[in-house]
Motif scaffolding. Sequence first.
Motif, PDB file in Angstrom:
ATOM      1  N   LYS A 313       1.474  -4.427   3.190  1.00  0.00           N
ATOM      2  CA  LYS A 313       2.337  -3.250   3.335  1.00  0.00           C
ATOM      3  C   LYS A 313       2.023  -2.207   2.272  1.00  0.00           C
ATOM      4  N   GLY A 314       1.673  -0.989   2.690  1.00  0.00           N
ATOM      5  CA  GLY A 314       1.438   0.097   1.738  1.00  0.00           C
ATOM      6  C   GLY A 314       0.015   0.208   1.221  1.00  0.00           C
ATOM      7  N   ILE A 315      -0.877  -0.703   1.678  1.00  0.00           N
ATOM      8  CA  ILE A 315      -2.277  -0.698   1.219  1.00  0.00           C
ATOM      9  C   ILE A 315      -3.176  -0.190   2.357  1.00  0.00           C
ATOM     10  N   SER A 316      -4.161   0.637   1.985  1.00  0.00           N
ATOM     11  CA  SER A 316      -5.157   1.093   2.962  1.00  0.00           C
ATOM     12  C   SER A 316      -6.545   0.860   2.357  1.00  0.00           C
ATOM     13  N   CYS A 317      -7.383   0.081   3.073  1.00  0.00           N
ATOM     14  CA  CYS A 317      -8.665  -0.329   2.486  1.00  0.00           C
ATOM     15  C   CYS A 317      -9.829  -0.057   3.434  1.00  0.00           C
ATOM     16  N   PRO A 318     -10.659   0.954   3.124  1.00  0.00           N
ATOM     17  CA  PRO A 318     -11.855   1.193   3.945  1.00  0.00           C
ATOM     18  C   PRO A 318     -12.906   0.100   3.723  1.00  0.00           C
ATOM     19  N   ALA A 319     -13.765  -0.120   4.720  1.00  0.00           N
ATOM     20  CA  ALA A 319     -14.847  -1.113   4.593  1.00  0.00           C
ATOM     21  C   ALA A 319     -16.069  -0.429   3.978  1.00  0.00           C
ATOM     22  N   PRO A 320     -16.475  -0.857   2.770  1.00  0.00           N
ATOM     23  CA  PRO A 320     -17.626  -0.216   2.116  1.00  0.00           C
ATOM     24  C   PRO A 320     -18.958  -0.674   2.707  1.00  0.00           C
ATOM     25  N   GLU A 321     -19.998   0.129   2.492  1.00  0.00           N
ATOM     26  CA  GLU A 321     -21.336  -0.198   3.007  1.00  0.00           C
ATOM     27  C   GLU A 321     -22.124  -1.125   2.086  1.00  0.00           C
ATOM     28  N   GLY A 322     -21.709  -1.218   0.809  1.00  0.00           N
ATOM     29  CA  GLY A 322     -22.542  -1.990  -0.117  1.00  0.00           C
ATOM     30  C   GLY A 322     -21.803  -2.455  -1.356  1.00  0.00           C
ATOM     31  N   ALA A 323     -22.567  -2.984  -2.325  1.00  0.00           N
ATOM     32  CA  ALA A 323     -22.072  -3.584  -3.579  1.00  0.00           C
ATOM     33  C   ALA A 323     -21.157  -4.762  -3.256  1.00  0.00           C
ATOM     34  N   PHE A 324     -20.299  -5.179  -4.224  1.00  0.00           N
ATOM     35  CA  PHE A 324     -19.349  -6.247  -3.894  1.00  0.00           C
ATOM     36  C   PHE A 324     -17.949  -5.888  -4.385  1.00  0.00           C
ATOM     37  N   TYR A 325     -17.577  -4.626  -4.068  1.00  0.00           N
ATOM     38  CA  TYR A 325     -16.253  -4.136  -4.431  1.00  0.00           C
ATOM     39  C   TYR A 325     -15.579  -3.497  -3.225  1.00  0.00           C
ATOM     40  N   VAL A 326     -14.241  -3.554  -3.216  1.00  0.00           N
ATOM     41  CA  VAL A 326     -13.465  -2.676  -2.345  1.00  0.00           C
ATOM     42  C   VAL A 326     -12.567  -1.850  -3.254  1.00  0.00           C
ATOM     43  N   TYR A 327     -12.161  -0.680  -2.739  1.00  0.00           N
ATOM     44  CA  TYR A 327     -11.403   0.269  -3.559  1.00  0.00           C
ATOM     45  C   TYR A 327     -10.202   0.777  -2.756  1.00  0.00           C
ATOM     46  N   PRO A 328      -9.249  -0.130  -2.487  1.00  0.00           N
ATOM     47  CA  PRO A 328      -8.129   0.238  -1.626  1.00  0.00           C
ATOM     48  C   PRO A 328      -7.160   1.227  -2.287  1.00  0.00           C
ATOM     49  N   SER A 329      -6.490   2.001  -1.450  1.00  0.00           N
ATOM     50  CA  SER A 329      -5.432   2.893  -1.912  1.00  0.00           C
ATOM     51  C   SER A 329      -4.110   2.130  -1.938  1.00  0.00           C
ATOM     52  N   CYS A 330      -3.339   2.333  -3.016  1.00  0.00           N
ATOM     53  CA  CYS A 330      -1.989   1.747  -3.059  1.00  0.00           C
ATOM     54  C   CYS A 330      -0.945   2.870  -3.026  1.00  0.00           C
ATOM     55  N   ALA A 331      -1.326   4.014  -2.438  1.00  0.00           N
ATOM     56  CA  ALA A 331      -0.425   5.179  -2.373  1.00  0.00           C
ATOM     57  C   ALA A 331       0.897   4.826  -1.706  1.00  0.00           C
ATOM     58  N   GLY A 332       0.853   3.912  -0.717  1.00  0.00           N
ATOM     59  CA  GLY A 332       2.065   3.526   0.013  1.00  0.00           C
ATOM     60  C   GLY A 332       3.072   2.755  -0.822  1.00  0.00           C
ATOM     61  N   LEU A 333       2.678   2.363  -2.047  1.00  0.00           N
ATOM     62  CA  LEU A 333       3.596   1.602  -2.903  1.00  0.00           C
ATOM     63  C   LEU A 333       4.117   2.419  -4.086  1.00  0.00           C
ATOM     64  N   ILE A 334       3.558   3.623  -4.259  1.00  0.00           N
ATOM     65  CA  ILE A 334       4.023   4.471  -5.370  1.00  0.00           C
ATOM     66  C   ILE A 334       5.465   4.909  -5.069  1.00  0.00           C
ATOM     67  N   GLY A 335       6.341   4.722  -6.070  1.00  0.00           N
ATOM     68  CA  GLY A 335       7.760   5.051  -5.869  1.00  0.00           C
ATOM     69  C   GLY A 335       8.596   3.848  -5.460  1.00  0.00           C
ATOM     70  N   LYS A 336       7.940   2.757  -5.071  1.00  0.00           N
ATOM     71  CA  LYS A 336       8.667   1.529  -4.696  1.00  0.00           C
ATOM     72  C   LYS A 336       9.036   0.750  -5.971  1.00  0.00           C
ATOM     73  N   THR A 337       9.984  -0.175  -5.810  1.00  0.00           N
ATOM     74  CA  THR A 337      10.405  -1.007  -6.939  1.00  0.00           C
ATOM     75  C   THR A 337       9.764  -2.387  -6.825  1.00  0.00           C
ATOM     76  N   ALA A 338       9.087  -2.808  -7.898  1.00  0.00           N
ATOM     77  CA  ALA A 338       8.422  -4.119  -7.935  1.00  0.00           C
ATOM     78  C   ALA A 338       9.472  -5.227  -8.047  1.00  0.00           C
TER      79      ALA A 338
END
Length: 400
Positions: A313-338
């Motif tokens: 919930k709140g994460i968006s993750c594109p599929a990268p073409e290379g390396a061994f990293y992903v760089y997902p956005s957590c914009a959907g969780l900003i402002g939420k309470t942990a």
Amino acid sequence: MAFLADILSRVKPSATIAVTQKARELKAQGRDVISLGAGEPDFDTPDNIKEAAIDAIKRGETKYTPISGIPELRKAIADKFKRENGLDYKPEQTIVGTGGKQILFNAFMATLNPGDEVVIPAPYWVSYPEMVAICGGTPVFVDATLEDNFKLKPEALEKAITPKTKWFVFNSPSNPSGAAYSHDELKALTDVLVKHPHVWVLTDDMYEHLTYGDFKFVTPVEVEPALYDRTLTMNGVSKAYAMTGWRIGYAAGPLPLIKAMDMIQGQQTSGASSIAQWAAVEALNGTQDFIPTNKKIFEGRRDLVVSMLNQAKGISCPAPEGAFYVYPSCAGLIGKTAPSGKVIETDADFVSELLEAEGVAVVQGSAFGLGPNFRISYATSEALLEEACKRIQRFCADCR
């Protein structure tokens, strides 16, 4: 402390090393922590490479080496560039350093004067801007956004270049995003660079052999030969050959630049480890059969992580073409309470709350110059990745 150099106030410690260290400390305290911070393959160095190192020790190859590298390795590097990239370099146009970091550092040290600008696409590897700052230059950041799959647009590059620009730093496949540029995407950037003859290109090709599907890797000079006389092409054996601890990076470029870097290295570390250099000769000249096998494993891990993160919930993750990293956005969780009751205001908050609540260590996007995102290294087992992603899903579901 008064006796320390002023330059230290301009430099930040490496966030990736900090996260890995924090995870180690928590583990030592008995916490169940899954660390996805380090950019290091979990595979062992192939046996043929280890044997070459052992043979070198037995032959007595244990003396100082020439500053720029043993002749056998410099020839292997020139052969590699010809064989794999179609680039013609003489062995004397190559240089060997103690890891890719030293190559980059020496290139900046040899060329930057106060006021010189270095254009760096963001998100960027954490060390680029810090090295530029230490060497007296000014990093200039240009955003390559999620909407553009973390790839720099030619218009943005054009806008960033000024009369003060000395270098453009290019990294494909990218750490931290895994984004890799196709021939046409790179050509659009080299077309801009051709128009600015005062700008040099420093290309970091460290993840060259780690691309997925039908993607074909290309390097700037291969796409635009007109840039040959002002490009330093850097690579190394760390990632594709699982040789991170051997500390061998290398580069090829115009002779005057290589000579300048050699002079700096001569007063800094001299030649890299003799044994590691002989191992690197075997890495470049020997069988490459394990590379496709390892790539297939990485590709499976990538697909698993991308799929599971996109279900959080709140994460968006594109599929990268290379390396061994992903760089997902957590914009959907900003402002939420942990779960702890703390409000998540930044990606750094997200990362620290995730570690606290679920024992998953990742690196905040702000460390790489573009957020709100976080970087995951999937250079670990599928079982650990699956467990980590389940914990991330649970953490996101628990945020309100």
